[in-house]
Design a protein around this motif. Structure first.
Motif, PDB file in Angstrom:
ATOM      1  N   SER A 183       0.841  -1.201   0.000  1.00 36.97           N
ATOM      2  CA  SER A 183       0.000   0.000   0.000  1.00 36.97           C
ATOM      3  C   SER A 183       0.872   1.246   0.000  1.00 36.97           C
ATOM      4  O   SER A 183       1.871   1.326   0.733  1.00 36.97           O
ATOM      5  N   VAL A 184       0.482   2.229  -0.812  1.00 37.04           N
ATOM      6  CA  VAL A 184       1.218   3.490  -0.939  1.00 37.04           C
ATOM      7  C   VAL A 184       0.213   4.635  -0.966  1.00 37.04           C
ATOM      8  O   VAL A 184      -0.844   4.534  -1.593  1.00 37.04           O
ATOM      9  N   VAL A 185       0.540   5.737  -0.309  1.00 40.37           N
ATOM     10  CA  VAL A 185      -0.237   6.963  -0.425  1.00 40.37           C
ATOM     11  C   VAL A 185       0.681   8.066  -0.943  1.00 40.37           C
ATOM     12  O   VAL A 185       1.860   8.143  -0.566  1.00 40.37           O
ATOM     13  N   ASN A 186       0.140   8.918  -1.804  1.00 43.30           N
ATOM     14  CA  ASN A 186       0.910   9.943  -2.492  1.00 43.30           C
ATOM     15  C   ASN A 186       0.376  11.316  -2.089  1.00 43.30           C
ATOM     16  O   ASN A 186      -0.795  11.620  -2.313  1.00 43.30           O
ATOM     17  N   LEU A 187       1.250  12.165  -1.526  1.00 43.78           N
ATOM     18  CA  LEU A 187       0.822  13.432  -0.926  1.00 43.78           C
ATOM     19  C   LEU A 187       0.948  14.644  -1.843  1.00 43.78           C
ATOM     20  O   LEU A 187       0.871  15.779  -1.383  1.00 43.78           O
ATOM     21  N   GLY A 188       1.160  14.439  -3.139  1.00 45.25           N
ATOM     22  CA  GLY A 188       1.040  15.542  -4.075  1.00 45.25           C
ATOM     23  C   GLY A 188       2.330  16.181  -4.537  1.00 45.25           C
ATOM     24  O   GLY A 188       3.420  15.821  -4.130  1.00 45.25           O
ATOM     25  N   ASP A 189       2.163  17.187  -5.405  1.00 49.34           N
ATOM     26  CA  ASP A 189       3.239  17.806  -6.188  1.00 49.34           C
ATOM     27  C   ASP A 189       3.936  16.748  -7.026  1.00 49.34           C
ATOM     28  O   ASP A 189       5.141  16.516  -6.925  1.00 49.34           O
ATOM     29  N   HIS A 190       3.144  16.145  -7.902  1.00 50.42           N
ATOM     30  CA  HIS A 190       3.595  15.023  -8.708  1.00 50.42           C
ATOM     31  C   HIS A 190       4.426  15.439  -9.926  1.00 50.42           C
ATOM     32  O   HIS A 190       5.452  14.827 -10.226  1.00 50.42           O
TER      33      HIS A 190
END
Length: 252
Positions: free
Chosen positions: A36-43
């Motif tokens: 599981s991975v969560v991505n917090l932005g500024d991609h």
């Protein structure tokens, strides 16, 4: 997409179009047996490989939120964009921009885990740090940090934006965690005053969080990779100043 496991997961943030760093981080996450991975932005905002990064993220579906640069890519006119946003925008297709438009600004991953980009109320505010009038990066007090999330009853609070890996335990036991930056270990900003953020390492950084009976176990993983292709792309996009930050983590 596999179901998100809120008890053990990886946290990534601030990729800034560095697809090679992202690939290295994804490989390391897999090597750790983390699903599981969560991505917090500024991609995607950065003078490198925005389209490649977008496709890599879309092919590895995961919970994600929108950062300030992601917001600027879909809210600002092209002629009003700062340079690194403009370089990214010119590489993106409409389906990439639509994906950014649909991302939430904050996200509850479970009753215990809350995610934002900057702070719960702002995607441009540093949560655990502040900038002095002289441009120094200063650690905020625990009470100041806690005040930013006074109404959020989660034991783990995730944020990005500063590119600095940091954990802070609040007086009430809640944990604030910033995973650092996958793809941009140093930068210059002019808000609220001119300041420099630099990590001193070229390694791609992310965090792992695991809930235990004693609380949240967290660790930062700094993953070495070859930044040479990203440096060449930045130079081709008229951003030679990115060489030092990508190669060393210091801002020249």
């Amino acid at each position: 997409m596999q179901d998100f496991d809120p008890n053990r997961f990886a946290v990534i943030a601030d990729i800034h179009s560095n697809s090679d760093a992202l690939e290295a981080v994804f490989q390391d996450i897999s090597d750790q047996g983390i699903e599981s991975v969560v991505n917090l932005g500024d991609h995607l905002s950065g003078p490198m490989a925005a389209s490649e990064t977008a496709e890599l993220l879309l092919s590895n579906e995961m919970p994600a939120i929108r950062g300030n640069h992601d917001r600027w890519l879909v809210e600002n006119k092209r002629e009003d964009m700062i340079s690194i946003d403009g370089v990214a925008f010119d590489q993106l297709d409409e389906h990439h921009l639509n994906w950014l438009r649909e991302l939430p600004t904050t996200l509850w991953l479970s009753e215990d885990v809350f995610a934002c980009h900057g702070t719960p109320k702002s995607d441009t505010t540093y949560w655990m740090e502040k900038v002095s009038p002289q441009g120094d990066i200063i650690l905020r007090s625990r009470d100041e940090v806690a005040d930013e999330a006074s109404s959020i009853d989660a034991s783990l609070l995730l944020c990005g934006h500063t590119h600095l890996p940091r954990r802070m335990d609040l007086p009430d036991g809640r944990v604030v965690l910033n995973p650092g930056s996958v793809g941009c270990p140093g930068y210059i900003d002019k808000t609220p005053v001119h300041h420099v953020v630099q990590t001193g390492t070229s390694a791609a950084c992310y965090a792992v969080a695991e809930k235990t009976t004693n609380g949240w176990v967290t660790m930062f993983r700094h993953v070495p990779y070859d930044p040479s292709r990203m440096i060449q792309l930045a130079k081709a996009a008229n951003h030679p100043n990115w060489e030092a930050r990508l190669a060393t983590g210091w801002v020249a």
